[in-house]
Scaffold this active site. Sequence first.
Site, PDB file in Angstrom:
ATOM      1  N   LYS A 180      38.331  44.313  49.259  1.00 10.40           N
ATOM      2  CA  LYS A 180      37.780  45.522  49.832  1.00 10.40           C
ATOM      3  C   LYS A 180      37.435  46.506  48.726  1.00 10.40           C
ATOM      4  CE  LYS A 180      40.324  48.422  49.006  1.00 10.40           C
ATOM      5  NZ  LYS A 180      40.916  48.926  47.710  1.00 10.40           N
ATOM      6  N   TYR A 195      41.208  52.388  53.862  1.00  9.88           N
ATOM      7  CA  TYR A 195      42.382  51.974  54.644  1.00  9.88           C
ATOM      8  C   TYR A 195      42.573  52.881  55.855  1.00  9.88           C
ATOM      9  CZ  TYR A 195      44.004  49.085  50.692  1.00  9.88           C
ATOM     10  OH  TYR A 195      44.121  48.150  49.702  1.00  9.88           O
TER      11      TYR A 195
HETATM   12  P1  NDP Z   1      41.619  45.614  37.696  1.00 13.42           P
HETATM   13  O1  NDP Z   1      40.855  46.585  36.868  1.00 13.42           O
HETATM   14  O2  NDP Z   1      43.076  45.500  37.443  1.00 13.42           O
HETATM   15  O3  NDP Z   1      40.987  44.159  37.534  1.00 13.42           O
HETATM   16  C1  NDP Z   1      39.608  43.919  37.654  1.00 13.42           C
HETATM   17  C2  NDP Z   1      39.277  42.664  36.847  1.00 13.42           C
HETATM   18  O4  NDP Z   1      37.881  42.432  36.993  1.00 13.42           O
HETATM   19  C3  NDP Z   1      39.487  42.829  35.341  1.00 13.42           C
HETATM   20  O5  NDP Z   1      40.801  42.528  34.936  1.00 13.42           O
HETATM   21  C4  NDP Z   1      38.479  41.842  34.765  1.00 13.42           C
HETATM   22  O6  NDP Z   1      39.049  40.549  34.795  1.00 13.42           O
HETATM   23  C5  NDP Z   1      37.364  41.844  35.801  1.00 13.42           C
HETATM   24  N1  NDP Z   1      36.180  42.600  35.349  1.00 13.42           N
HETATM   25  C6  NDP Z   1      34.957  42.058  35.132  1.00 13.42           C
HETATM   26  N2  NDP Z   1      34.090  42.990  34.729  1.00 13.42           N
HETATM   27  C7  NDP Z   1      34.770  44.153  34.663  1.00 13.42           C
HETATM   28  C8  NDP Z   1      34.410  45.466  34.278  1.00 13.42           C
HETATM   29  N3  NDP Z   1      33.152  45.799  33.920  1.00 13.42           N
HETATM   30  N4  NDP Z   1      35.358  46.421  34.313  1.00 13.42           N
HETATM   31  C9  NDP Z   1      36.616  46.132  34.701  1.00 13.42           C
HETATM   32  N5  NDP Z   1      37.009  44.902  35.080  1.00 13.42           N
HETATM   33  C10 NDP Z   1      36.093  43.906  35.045  1.00 13.42           C
HETATM   34  O7  NDP Z   1      41.314  45.979  39.208  1.00 13.42           O
HETATM   35  P2  NDP Z   1      42.171  45.591  40.491  1.00 13.42           P
HETATM   36  O8  NDP Z   1      42.727  44.242  40.327  1.00 13.42           O
HETATM   37  O9  NDP Z   1      43.086  46.699  40.805  1.00 13.42           O
HETATM   38  O10 NDP Z   1      41.029  45.618  41.628  1.00 13.42           O
HETATM   39  C11 NDP Z   1      40.105  44.557  41.767  1.00 13.42           C
HETATM   40  C12 NDP Z   1      39.559  44.580  43.209  1.00 13.42           C
HETATM   41  O11 NDP Z   1      40.633  44.369  44.103  1.00 13.42           O
HETATM   42  C13 NDP Z   1      38.909  45.892  43.620  1.00 13.42           C
HETATM   43  O12 NDP Z   1      37.793  45.645  44.426  1.00 13.42           O
HETATM   44  C14 NDP Z   1      39.975  46.603  44.431  1.00 13.42           C
HETATM   45  O13 NDP Z   1      39.440  47.467  45.425  1.00 13.42           O
HETATM   46  C15 NDP Z   1      40.685  45.416  45.068  1.00 13.42           C
HETATM   47  N6  NDP Z   1      42.097  45.712  45.361  1.00 13.42           N
HETATM   48  C16 NDP Z   1      42.558  45.447  46.605  1.00 13.42           C
HETATM   49  C17 NDP Z   1      43.841  45.699  46.953  1.00 13.42           C
HETATM   50  C18 NDP Z   1      44.341  45.363  48.314  1.00 13.42           C
HETATM   51  O14 NDP Z   1      45.464  45.762  48.636  1.00 13.42           O
HETATM   52  N7  NDP Z   1      43.586  44.647  49.143  1.00 13.42           N
HETATM   53  C19 NDP Z   1      44.781  46.313  45.990  1.00 13.42           C
HETATM   54  C20 NDP Z   1      44.212  46.505  44.683  1.00 13.42           C
HETATM   55  C21 NDP Z   1      42.913  46.216  44.399  1.00 13.42           C
HETATM   56  P3  NDP Z   1      38.940  39.557  33.549  1.00 13.42           P
HETATM   57  O15 NDP Z   1      39.568  40.289  32.388  1.00 13.42           O
HETATM   58  O16 NDP Z   1      39.700  38.379  33.981  1.00 13.42           O
HETATM   59  O17 NDP Z   1      37.484  39.296  33.335  1.00 13.42           O
END
Ligand code: NDP
Length: 371
Positions: A138, A223
């Site tokens: 989401k 949410y």
């Molecule tokens: P993070 O920033 O922790 O992780 C995002 C990952 O995306 C990065 O670690 C990286 O992975 C990859 N990535 C690729 N391009 C980019 C960029 N330009 N900038 C940053 N990251 C990039 O975010 P979250 O894990 O917190 O969130 C990811 C998604 O999950 C979002 O859409 C958020 O809304 C959703 N979410 C949902 C939750 C829920 O409860 N349903 C809770 C938390 C988040 P890599 O290094 O492997 O390439």
Amino acid sequence: MPKSSVSRRRFLESSLAVLGAASLAQLGKTIILADEPVKPLGFAFVGLGQFAMGQLLPGISRCKFCKPVALVSGHPDKAKAVADQYSIDPKNIYDYDNFDSIKNNPQIDVVYVVLPNSMHAEYTIRAFAAGKHVMCEKPMAVSVKECRQMLDAARTAGKRLQIGYRMHWDSATLACIDALRQGQIGPIQIIVAETGFAIGDPTQWRLNKKLAGGGCLMDIGIYSLSAARYLSGEEPTEVFAHTYQNTDDVHFKQVEQHCDFQLKFPSGVLASCVSSYSTNLNRYEVHGRGGHCVLQPGQAYEGATFYMDNGTGLRQVDVPAGDQFAGEMDGFARALAAVAPFKATGEEGLQDMRIIEAIYESARTARAVKI
Ligand code: NDP
């Protein structure tokens, strides 16, 4: 899957509209006709960030019908370490450039997109083009237009899309909805839904408009919105909203800090929803004519806590603990195997995005907006 052939056929026919499949024959290609899923589905996780590593990968380890088989990351060393931890074949590590070659990997059944919001549409559409089912975090995307493109891609591929709306598998939320539908607090009158946290690192993508698509509304206000729709069981017809952004604060140069919005539902229910990136909020209240229900926290990884007062004082309702993360992935596997209904569909994600666009329009124009 329903047992008799008549109810089985009815089940498949009712799935046709949702799937957009042209015929039962086409539907049969996308739904495995089995009484229970027999073969675990292979998941590829795209984006190894906090949520994928902290919740989803541990969650899939508890699944009965899903297993992690591939990773997609811009950081090969991190991906290799995660692959070792979850016994994933290092040959199944991809990056964002060679992602499309997943189409040649039959071990991957489902792609789970866990990237910053503005990347959801692109990777979902590419995953469908590779012939995979998709789970997408989401918000589904950052615009209605993108949501529609994702649904079109699903239809073209004959594949399914599920959004990472955990509350559809949260046992306290489900128990609360059950109590509401049974009329235990009488007809619903008012809903209050609050979500917020104090955001940290000002350089993170959540505060970058291009990557996040918006501020607290996109991230956590969604949410409150989903809760108001899910708890009421209705779709809003009108919204009125305010946003606030202190641009002197380094965090809020690009996105809103607070968003407050009211939803009007056809039965007369009004929902007052608030989200913030600068204070902690996490509570849903549903007020009926004969009492009220409270979920506090309203949403949490370990699940919400459900309280109800239907005339004898507020008491905590005992609900067995659930597992939202294993639940949502196994739930998708079971729906794909036609033994459970599809929940948290792409259509749900699109509906939230339609309302989010109306909320932003209302805040911009200082007018109520019809939905
Ligand atoms: P993070 O920033 O922790 O992780 C995002 C990952 O995306 C990065 O670690 C990286 O992975 C990859 N990535 C690729 N391009 C980019 C960029 N330009 N900038 C940053 N990251 C990039 O975010 P979250 O894990 O917190 O969130 C990811 C998604 O999950 C979002 O859409 C958020 O809304 C959703 N979410 C949902 C939750 C829920 O409860 N349903 C809770 C938390 C988040 P890599 O290094 O492997 O390439």
